[in-house]
Motif scaffolding. Structure first.
Motif, mmCIF file in Angstrom:
data_model
loop_
_atom_site.group_PDB
_atom_site.id
_atom_site.type_symbol
_atom_site.label_atom_id
_atom_site.label_comp_id
_atom_site.label_asym_id
_atom_site.label_seq_id
_atom_site.Cartn_x
_atom_site.Cartn_y
_atom_site.Cartn_z
ATOM 1 N N CYS A 31 -5.003 41.811 -17.284
ATOM 2 C CA CYS A 31 -5.656 42.120 -16.006
ATOM 3 C C CYS A 31 -5.788 43.636 -15.821
ATOM 4 C CB CYS A 31 -4.879 41.532 -14.837
ATOM 5 S SG CYS A 31 -5.134 39.756 -14.640
ATOM 6 N N HIS A 32 -4.668 44.343 -15.931
ATOM 7 C CA HIS A 32 -4.674 45.756 -15.560
ATOM 8 C C HIS A 32 -5.189 46.671 -16.662
ATOM 9 C CE1 HIS A 32 -2.853 45.322 -11.626
ATOM 10 N NE2 HIS A 32 -2.045 44.424 -12.138
ATOM 11 N N MET B 256 -2.472 38.247 -7.894
ATOM 12 C CA MET B 256 -1.469 38.744 -8.844
ATOM 13 C C MET B 256 -0.240 37.839 -8.825
ATOM 14 S SD MET B 256 0.262 41.894 -10.087
ATOM 15 C CE MET B 256 2.002 41.947 -10.475
ATOM 16 N N CYS C 286 0.667 41.933 -18.536
ATOM 17 C CA CYS C 286 -0.092 42.609 -17.484
ATOM 18 C C CYS C 286 -1.443 43.143 -17.948
ATOM 19 C CB CYS C 286 0.703 43.788 -16.925
ATOM 20 S SG CYS C 286 2.485 43.513 -16.847
#
Ligand code: HEC
Length: 154
Positions: A67-68, A114, A64
């Motif tokens: 991206c995050h 996503m 993750c």
């Protein structure tokens, strides 16, 4: 003569026995998952513990953070490459309006750009992610409450 008949009938039979495949594209747009009220109302069955959060943080780093962002700031390299505008989860207001059930659903099924993680990660792990995602804001809030001390990091 016999031979000709045989060949002719063989050709005839082939036409019947092997009909042309039917390439109709019945791709299942209708089976795309939709979030229901039941999903939204789901309660997180996994309590956040130091252990479960540590486990989630590790997997978050692999799956993750690109991206995050490692801290949940939404500024991962891939997000920059894809020009994604992601929420900054360090801000407690960023996820205020979303229930745990909604976060869980999005983590499981994906949304927009996503990708879903329903097949890669077990249900328990996906709830762990929800706790972790929530913790990014809490951690900062807790840190802000602490009296300022010397930063021990080099
Ligand atoms: C390819 C980039 C990408 C990856 C990898 C990714 N996400 Fe997301 N994520 C997004 C985008 C884009 C959205 C916003 C979707 C929308 O609202 O259209 C989003 C939304 C979310 C949301 C809903 C809350 C919000 O901020 O909109 C959660 C929770 C979430 N992601 C968790 C995760 C977790 C956990 C992982 C790893 C298992 C992960 N994401 C991996 C791009 C990504």
């Amino acid at each position: 003569m016999r031979r000709t008949l045989f060949v002719a009938s063989a050709m005839f039979l082939c036409g019947i026995v092997f009909p042309r495949p039917n390439f109709t594209q019945e791709k299942a747009a209708s089976t795309e998952p939709k979030m229901t009220e039941e999903d939204t109302a789901k309660k997180n069955p996994i309590p956040p513990t130091a252990e479960s959060l540590a486990e989630a943080r590790k997997m978050f780093g692999y799956n993750c953070a690109m991206c995050h962002g490692k801290t949940g700031d939404g500024k991962g390299d891939l997000a920059a490459d894809m020009k994604l505008e992601l929420r900054d989860w360090r801000d407690p207001a960023s996820l205020e309006k979303l229930t745990d059930g909604e976060l869980f659903w999005i983590i499981s099924n994906g949304k927009g750009k996503m990708p879903g993680n329903g097949e890669r990660d077990k249900e328990r792990m996906r709830w762990n992610y929800v706790n972790l995602v929530r913790s990014f804001a809490k951690k900062d809030a807790a840190a802000a409450d602490k009296p300022k001390t010397e930063n021990p990091q080099p």
